[in-house]
Design a protein around this motif. Structure first.
Motif, short mmCIF file in Angstrom:
data_model
loop_
_atom_site.label_atom_id
_atom_site.label_comp_id
_atom_site.label_asym_id
_atom_site.label_seq_id
_atom_site.Cartn_x
_atom_site.Cartn_y
_atom_site.Cartn_z
N LEU A 109 10.94 16.89 -1.77
CA LEU A 109 9.99 15.83 -1.44
C LEU A 109 10.54 14.45 -1.79
N ARG A 110 11.39 14.40 -2.81
CA ARG A 110 11.96 13.12 -3.22
C ARG A 110 12.73 12.46 -2.08
N HIS A 111 13.26 13.26 -1.18
CA HIS A 111 14.09 12.74 -0.07
C HIS A 111 13.33 12.77 1.26
N PHE A 112 12.02 12.95 1.19
CA PHE A 112 11.23 13.09 2.41
C PHE A 112 11.20 11.79 3.20
N HIS A 113 11.39 11.88 4.51
CA HIS A 113 11.08 10.80 5.45
C HIS A 113 10.95 11.42 6.83
N PHE B 278 7.68 9.76 -1.01
CA PHE B 278 7.09 10.20 -2.28
C PHE B 278 7.68 9.38 -3.42
N SER B 279 6.82 8.68 -4.13
CA SER B 279 7.27 7.90 -5.29
C SER B 279 7.41 8.83 -6.50
N GLU B 280 8.02 8.31 -7.55
CA GLU B 280 8.13 9.10 -8.78
C GLU B 280 6.76 9.45 -9.34
N GLU B 281 5.83 8.52 -9.19
CA GLU B 281 4.46 8.78 -9.65
C GLU B 281 3.82 9.92 -8.85
N ASP B 282 4.07 9.94 -7.52
CA ASP B 282 3.57 11.03 -6.69
C ASP B 282 4.14 12.36 -7.14
N LEU B 283 5.44 12.39 -7.36
CA LEU B 283 6.11 13.64 -7.73
C LEU B 283 5.63 14.14 -9.08
N GLU B 284 5.41 13.23 -10.02
CA GLU B 284 4.93 13.64 -11.33
C GLU B 284 3.52 14.23 -11.22
N TYR B 285 2.70 13.63 -10.36
CA TYR B 285 1.35 14.17 -10.18
C TYR B 285 1.41 15.57 -9.58
N ARG C 211 0.86 -1.20 0.00
CA ARG C 211 0.00 0.00 0.00
C ARG C 211 0.89 1.24 0.00
N HIS C 212 0.41 2.27 -0.68
CA HIS C 212 1.15 3.53 -0.75
C HIS C 212 0.19 4.66 -0.41
N THR C 213 0.45 5.36 0.70
CA THR C 213 -0.51 6.34 1.20
C THR C 213 0.10 7.72 1.42
N THR C 214 1.23 8.01 0.82
CA THR C 214 1.89 9.29 1.08
C THR C 214 1.01 10.47 0.69
N LEU C 215 0.26 10.36 -0.39
CA LEU C 215 -0.61 11.46 -0.81
C LEU C 215 -1.97 11.44 -0.11
N LEU C 216 -2.10 10.62 0.93
CA LEU C 216 -3.30 10.67 1.76
C LEU C 216 -3.18 11.90 2.66
N THR C 217 -3.38 13.06 2.05
CA THR C 217 -3.24 14.33 2.76
C THR C 217 -4.12 15.36 2.07
N ASP C 218 -4.43 16.42 2.80
CA ASP C 218 -5.16 17.53 2.19
C ASP C 218 -4.19 18.44 1.46
N LEU C 219 -4.63 19.04 0.37
CA LEU C 219 -3.75 19.88 -0.43
C LEU C 219 -3.15 21.01 0.40
N TYR C 220 -3.92 21.52 1.36
CA TYR C 220 -3.37 22.65 2.10
C TYR C 220 -2.18 22.28 2.97
N GLN C 221 -2.00 21.00 3.28
CA GLN C 221 -0.76 20.60 3.96
C GLN C 221 0.43 20.85 3.04
N ASP D 69 12.47 22.81 -7.13
CA ASP D 69 13.31 22.59 -5.96
C ASP D 69 12.50 21.97 -4.81
N PHE D 70 11.24 22.35 -4.70
CA PHE D 70 10.36 21.75 -3.68
C PHE D 70 10.08 20.29 -4.03
#
Length: 506
Positions: A110-114, A88-95, A28-38, A105-106
């Motif tokens: 995110l690519r290195h987020f943990h 954040f997966s590559e698919e997340d970043l592309e979205y 399961r991948h849930t990193t984008l389980l967030t509100d946009l305002y975050q 740069d942002f």
């Protein structure tokens, strides 16, 4: 997941790896389980060069659901799993790039987020009360901001369902026919989709249900599963008796028969008695009948008379049909002869109170290299937050909880000294206690990104609920107009709160 640095951390990591292989978590991948305002706030901090600012957030709720006197804390396992896997997966970043809101740069950051921060939390199964921090996060705002929405949905949902389940299970204990009548969670088809069903089953088990009809929940969390047949099984045979006999041949050691497809007293129960006698000749027994419609009190009493007259005194009676805690209590008062309950919609949806309403609030932020307390102000006194980095202390006398105290993290109490407690809003309400014991509720879970807490298994969490309930008075635990349990602020925290309010007014 970082390499553990101690024996305790290695044990904790082994457990979370085991959890991560469960069907409900696996792949399961849930990193984008967030509100946009975050994400927009994160980007704003990033652009302002403030994204490494250290902050403290509290997760708490303001009022008990269902007019209950307390809440059962649940959902921590899902929070920990999420923190260990948030990437954040590559698919997340592309979205995110396709939204045309964020700079490259942002996106690269995110690519290195943990998660590298700290989490303190009350263990699952703890009895908790309004305004107490259930989870306390500390770390860079870049990290602690992202996780807000996911943390709230995990904890709000499971705590709500666990609390609702405990109310229903407690109501079932009133029945003198079967004082500890088991409650089966049967809400899969009425839950609001997959996760609500599976994690709702988990929460219901924490709250005291003995089993679930949800096979995926059973597989994922090792919850006992239960089920018999539906009306379609009965209808698909030429006669009800043939349907009963076929089911008894298939499951001779676990025969429970649904008797309300046509006529409970004139068809269902008589046919069940025939099959019960046939099973007895084989050295087996009819385990129970199930009634899923009609006047459950009347039908169960008449069915009990018929079963007993036929010599099937050990045959149980299962009741279902849109039950909740109030219906179950009423059935007991009417002398219903029910030995177990199947509860679906009202439990899995918490239908009379569909949300817990937990919140996630900033209580301290870094200024000039030091954490400084901060406060949110509202014209509604109950929405004014308690500032600073805090802990929650449960005060006990003779093993019984007498009050909870929200205190600043660096405070020390002397149980030999009298302690005066006062209501945080209605300060004239005061009580003084002496010679008390202290239990610190917030426990270290993740420290500097490293998991240091071994997540317990469900039986341990259920035991924590049972032990915790025994520490509170019946007045606090009652369902209707429960006694308000004392949750007070320490004097230093109260003084800090008043000082900040005074400064803001100035």
């Amino acid at each position: 997941m970082k390499e553990p640095s101690s024996l305790a951390a290695r044990k904790a990591t082994e457990r979370i790896l085991e959890i991560s292989r469960l069907p409900v978590y696996r792949n399961r991948h849930t990193t984008l389980l967030t509100d946009l305002y975050q994400l927009t706030m994160m980007y704003g901090h990033f652009c302002a060069g403030r994204h490494q600012q250290r902050v403290v957030f509290d997760m708490f709720y303001r009022s008990n659901p269902c007019n209950n006197g307390f809440v059962i804390a649940a959902g921590l396992e899902q929070v920990v799993w999420y923190l260990q896997h948030v990437r954040f997966s590559e698919e997340d970043l592309e979205y995110l790039r396709s939204l045309h809101l964020f700079g490259d740069d942002f996106i690269e950051a995110l690519r290195h987020f943990h998660f590298t921060g700290d989490l303190y939390a009350v263990p699952e199964g703890t009895i908790v009360f309004p305004n107490e921090p259930l989870l306390r996060f500390e770390g860079p705002i870049f990290e602690v901001q992202l996780i807000e929405s996911a943390v709230l949905t995990f904890v709000n949902h499971q705590s709500l369902i666990a609390t609702k389940a405990q109310r229903i299970v407690d109501a079932a204990k009133v029945n003198p026919v079967a004082p500890n009548a088991p409650v089966i969670e049967m809400g899969l088809r009425r839950a609001q989709n997959l996760d609500a069903a599976v994690f709702g089953s988990r929460a219901a088990y924490i709250g005291g249900c003995t089993s679930t009809s949800n096979v995926l929940a059973g597989q994922s969390f090792d919850i006992p599963v239960a089920g018999t047949q539906g009306h379609s099984w009965i209808q698909s045979f030429p006669s009800e008796l043939e349907a009963f006999r076929a089911y008894a041949r298939t499951f001779p050691d676990a025969t429970v028969l649904l008797v309300d497809t046509y006529d409970v007293l004139n068809s269902g129960v008589p046919n069940a008695i025939i099959v019960g006698h046939e099973l007895r000749k084989e050295g087996r027994s009819l385990k129970a009948i199930r009634i899923d419609s009609g006047d459950l009190a009347y039908l169960s009493k008449r069915a009990r008379q018929m079963l007993d007259a036929a010599g099937l005194t050990d045959c149980g009676i299962v009741a279902s049909s849109d039950l909740d805690e109030w219906t179950i209590r009423e059935l007991a008062l009417q002398g219903a002869q029910i030995t177990s309950y199947g509860v679906g919609t009202s439990l899995i949806t918490s239908n009379n109170c569909p949300a817990l309403g937990g919140v996630y609030k900033l209580v301290a932020h870094e200024m000039n290299g030091k954490l400084e307390p901060c406060i949110k102000v509202s014209e509604n006194p109950s929405k004014v937050t308690n500032p600073g980095k805090k802990k929650v202390l449960r005060l006990l006398k003779d093993g019984m909880a007498v009050a909870d105290l929200i205190a600043l993290d660096d405070e020390e109490l002397n149980p030999e000294q009298p302690l005066t407690l006062f209501h945080p809003i209605h300060t004239y309400k005061r009580k003084t206690i002496v010679h008390y014991e202290i239990e610190e509720l917030l426990q270290p879970i993740v420290i500097q990104g490293e998991l240091v807490y071994t997540l317990p298994r469900l039986p341990e969490i259920r035991k924590r609920v049972e032990d915790g309930l025994c520490r509170f008075s019946s007045e606090t635990l009652r369902h209707l107009n429960p006694h308000e349990y004392h949750v007070d602020l320490s004097q230093p925290l109260w003084d800090l709160k008043q000082r900040l309010l005074h400064e803001l007014r100035g």
